[in-house]
Design a protein around this motif. Sequence first.
Motif, PDB file in Angstrom:
ATOM      1  N   ILE A  76       0.859  -1.191   0.000  1.00 65.29           N
ATOM      2  CA  ILE A  76       0.000   0.000   0.000  1.00 65.29           C
ATOM      3  C   ILE A  76       0.888   1.232   0.000  1.00 65.29           C
ATOM      4  O   ILE A  76       1.773   1.377   0.859  1.00 65.29           O
ATOM      5  N   ALA A  77       0.677   2.107  -0.965  1.00 64.36           N
ATOM      6  CA  ALA A  77       1.319   3.422  -0.954  1.00 64.36           C
ATOM      7  C   ALA A  77       0.333   4.405  -0.334  1.00 64.36           C
ATOM      8  O   ALA A  77      -0.874   4.321  -0.573  1.00 64.36           O
ATOM      9  N   TYR A  78       0.838   5.350   0.451  1.00 58.52           N
ATOM     10  CA  TYR A  78      -0.040   6.312   1.114  1.00 58.52           C
ATOM     11  C   TYR A  78       0.762   7.552   1.485  1.00 58.52           C
ATOM     12  O   TYR A  78       1.994   7.595   1.289  1.00 58.52           O
ATOM     13  N   THR A  79       0.091   8.561   1.985  1.00 58.07           N
ATOM     14  CA  THR A  79       0.773   9.804   2.345  1.00 58.07           C
ATOM     15  C   THR A  79       0.718  10.027   3.846  1.00 58.07           C
ATOM     16  O   THR A  79      -0.236   9.644   4.524  1.00 58.07           O
ATOM     17  N   VAL A  80       1.765  10.661   4.355  1.00 63.21           N
ATOM     18  CA  VAL A  80       1.839  11.075   5.757  1.00 63.21           C
ATOM     19  C   VAL A  80       2.176  12.562   5.770  1.00 63.21           C
ATOM     20  O   VAL A  80       3.207  12.975   5.231  1.00 63.21           O
ATOM     21  N   ARG A  81       1.279  13.345   6.358  1.00 61.56           N
ATOM     22  CA  ARG A  81       1.505  14.793   6.440  1.00 61.56           C
ATOM     23  C   ARG A  81       2.015  15.141   7.831  1.00 61.56           C
ATOM     24  O   ARG A  81       1.420  14.793   8.834  1.00 61.56           O
ATOM     25  N   GLU A  82       3.147  15.851   7.846  1.00 62.68           N
ATOM     26  CA  GLU A  82       3.759  16.259   9.105  1.00 62.68           C
ATOM     27  C   GLU A  82       2.997  17.443   9.697  1.00 62.68           C
ATOM     28  O   GLU A  82       2.329  18.196   8.985  1.00 62.68           O
ATOM     29  N   PRO A  83       3.107  17.647  11.017  1.00 58.93           N
ATOM     30  CA  PRO A  83       2.509  18.848  11.617  1.00 58.93           C
ATOM     31  C   PRO A  83       3.157  20.108  11.061  1.00 58.93           C
ATOM     32  O   PRO A  83       4.282  20.076  10.541  1.00 58.93           O
ATOM     33  N   LEU A  84       2.452  21.209  11.169  1.00 62.91           N
ATOM     34  CA  LEU A  84       2.997  22.477  10.709  1.00 62.91           C
ATOM     35  C   LEU A  84       4.271  22.829  11.471  1.00 62.91           C
ATOM     36  O   LEU A  84       4.345  22.656  12.690  1.00 62.91           O
ATOM     37  N   ALA A  85       5.255  23.329  10.753  1.00 62.51           N
ATOM     38  CA  ALA A  85       6.482  23.849  11.340  1.00 62.51           C
ATOM     39  C   ALA A  85       6.766  25.177  10.657  1.00 62.51           C
ATOM     40  O   ALA A  85       6.899  25.228   9.429  1.00 62.51           O
ATOM     41  N   ASP A  86       6.847  26.241  11.435  1.00 64.98           N
ATOM     42  CA  ASP A  86       6.980  27.588  10.859  1.00 64.98           C
ATOM     43  C   ASP A  86       5.850  27.850   9.873  1.00 64.98           C
ATOM     44  O   ASP A  86       6.052  28.459   8.818  1.00 64.98           O
ATOM     45  N   ASN A  87       4.669  27.366  10.249  1.00 63.07           N
ATOM     46  CA  ASN A  87       3.452  27.542   9.447  1.00 63.07           C
ATOM     47  C   ASN A  87       3.549  26.908   8.066  1.00 63.07           C
ATOM     48  O   ASN A  87       2.867  27.307   7.130  1.00 63.07           O
ATOM     49  N   LYS A  88       4.429  25.923   7.940  1.00 62.60           N
ATOM     50  CA  LYS A  88       4.551  25.154   6.706  1.00 62.60           C
ATOM     51  C   LYS A  88       4.467  23.671   7.055  1.00 62.60           C
ATOM     52  O   LYS A  88       4.822  23.252   8.150  1.00 62.60           O
ATOM     53  N   SER A  89       3.969  22.899   6.101  1.00 66.52           N
ATOM     54  CA  SER A  89       3.845  21.471   6.332  1.00 66.52           C
ATOM     55  C   SER A  89       4.452  20.711   5.172  1.00 66.52           C
ATOM     56  O   SER A  89       4.425  21.172   4.037  1.00 66.52           O
ATOM     57  N   LYS A  90       4.998  19.533   5.465  1.00 67.00           N
ATOM     58  CA  LYS A  90       5.505  18.692   4.387  1.00 67.00           C
ATOM     59  C   LYS A  90       4.764  17.355   4.409  1.00 67.00           C
ATOM     60  O   LYS A  90       4.303  16.889   5.455  1.00 67.00           O
ATOM     61  N   THR A  91       4.648  16.773   3.228  1.00 66.50           N
ATOM     62  CA  THR A  91       3.966  15.496   3.077  1.00 66.50           C
ATOM     63  C   THR A  91       4.872  14.555   2.302  1.00 66.50           C
ATOM     64  O   THR A  91       5.450  14.946   1.284  1.00 66.50           O
ATOM     65  N   ASN A  92       4.998  13.340   2.783  1.00 70.00           N
ATOM     66  CA  ASN A  92       5.807  12.338   2.091  1.00 70.00           C
ATOM     67  C   ASN A  92       4.993  11.084   1.808  1.00 70.00           C
ATOM     68  O   ASN A  92       3.937  10.868   2.394  1.00 70.00           O
ATOM     69  N   ILE A  93       5.510  10.282   0.903  1.00 72.29           N
ATOM     70  CA  ILE A  93       4.874   9.022   0.544  1.00 72.29           C
ATOM     71  C   ILE A  93       5.559   7.889   1.292  1.00 72.29           C
ATOM     72  O   ILE A  93       6.794   7.828   1.372  1.00 72.29           O
ATOM     73  N   TRP A  94       4.753   7.016   1.852  1.00 69.65           N
ATOM     74  CA  TRP A  94       5.231   5.855   2.589  1.00 69.65           C
ATOM     75  C   TRP A  94       4.672   4.593   1.944  1.00 69.65           C
ATOM     76  O   TRP A  94       3.693   4.645   1.198  1.00 69.65           O
TER      77      TRP A  94
END
Length: 667
Positions: A76-94
């Motif tokens: 299964i491929a899916y996304t994980v979104r990180e909490p905001l840091a400096d009002n920016k967020s990053k999302t990666n594929i796992w």
Amino acid sequence: MVKPNSTLIIDTYIRISTTLYMKSTIRLLVLLCIANTVSQAQPSFEQLKQEITQFVKVTETKSISDFQLSPDKMTIAYTVREPLADNKSKTNIWLYTIATAATSRYTTFAKADTHPRWSPDGKTLAFLSDRGDKTQIYQVAMTGGEAKQFTESETNIETFEWSTQGDYIAFTSPDPKTNAEEEAKKNKDDAVVEDFTGEKSRLRIISLKDKVITTLVGNEWNIEQFQWIPGEQALIVSANTNPYPEMARNRLYLIDITTKTMKEIASPATPYGEFHISPEGKTIAYHGTREDGPVAFDLYTMPITGGKSTNLTAKSIDRSIDGFLWIDNGSLLVEAETGTTSTYYQIDMKGSVKKKSQFDLSGSGTLAFDSKMLVFVGHTFTSAPEIYTSADFATAKKVSTFNASQDTLGFIAPEVVRYKSFDKQEIEAVVYKPKNFTQGKKYAAVVYVHGGPTGRFANYFNTWPELLAQRGYVVVCPNIRGSSGYSFDFLASNKGDWGGADYKDVLAAADYIINEGWADPEKIGIGGWSYGGYMSAWAVTQTTRFKASVSGAPMIDLAVEYGAETSSINPYDTWFLGTPYENHEDFIRMSPITFVKNVKTPTLLLCGENDVIDPIEQCSQFYRGLKRYGVDTRFVRYPREGHGIREEAHRIDVLVRMLDWFGKYLN
């Protein structure tokens, strides 16, 4: 108003686990520090701010979504979104490997990698990324190597899907601005014609062979969703051509990519949600509504060539469907809201249902099924979302640790209770009690009302009641009339009656905790956001029994709001209330501003300056009225914020002011 959003390589895992344990111990002490202040005097605003700053930082949550099962049903491929840091967020594929229960990060870029999609042969994973100037499609071979940019779109690509033969990718993106438009923008010649100025997405296809791009539809179309028909050079598209969003009605069309012709095949009642085509390509299943609103509730099927739709779940399940997928050509797996939890069903084309499981968890509509194993994202009252699996549909096993640092924080486990409202209607509610709760002692209490009205209190971690209970309050969170998680009739039971029977359900919730001997009747407050903010404002115009109110993003003048809110929410409100052009007296009758002169309760108003759902002028209007009649009130505006508060400093401020306000008037 709101419509109703791992295991690593072993040595790395050991190091991370050790670190998480140390951090969790420190964070638990933070929570204990908060809880220990219960018996002390009301802390200062600055003391509260220090404590809540720590609380927010330790409860920041990674979110998991968009499960995509590989063609061989092994990964299964899916996304994980990180909490905001400096009002920016990053999302990666796992990736999650089903056989070994192993979870691994697949992309590590510092921006947003989203929307993973497998090639039909499973050899390539494509995804969207904004690692360059524009969001583009990237591809990476499953045998290894770096991701390579596949498209060179002049504008951001919004979504895409592989054709089932793997020879094309369909995607949407707006047209680039013309030279004349760029010049006008440069010269600030930028008058906006409502509904007509703005980018529209165009549906295009790109050949995998030579990267030639073909635009399939004109810019008069609003494209909402699309999916390839298995084995065909054609797509099913949900779209409309109405330039007025609040009047638009999406229909389903078949597009032949060789002729670029669109053939209407269905006009479902709106709103309808996502649709999925059966593996053999003969049937469409979609998330639909029974009577043009208020939300997509049931699961429907229809022939892909058009024809009559069949509601599979109205009689058999009669609960709001959160997610669904095809098991085979003749059956589907469905996740349905069930009170505060979720239930999984298997259903065939005749509507015959087999209940698969009901765990003590709430799902999120994110699920996958490999014919033997159910994989889903689950939440509980005391834990953040994680990936769970079930092979027997009797027990669920947690297989990820994205938010493991919160597991030892000692959150309060609430009780799910039921009480009778004024007309004997049974209402389900979630009750939080202080950690050192003593039966017979009467506590200050808060009735906390959810948004929607078609929301619900589910088996999720909830910040407001958790913090209040940690500080010594009893908090009751009722799923009042209009809530999802119950029958369609219950969800629709406050149609044309906002502030009526649903308000009486709120009063009955307060009565319940008083009659149980848990709450001091002279120390009860009310709070909520959006529809909960409306109810918190409405209640204090109707009664003086609440001694403090915290109203976030409320609706105050329903007629004014109807004309000022974003057009996307307008059909939702129309279903509940009609229009003020025809039912103006009803809008006046249900508006808190009509009765503002009755308010005696100290009221805190919290609003985002850029809220387009419940515009900030709603707060301004109530605030001005409260001041005129001498009510103790505060109005806090949050710059750059919309309907939900995102920036960390502002989220902290909301919680601090909420606790401070209730502490001042209830303790």
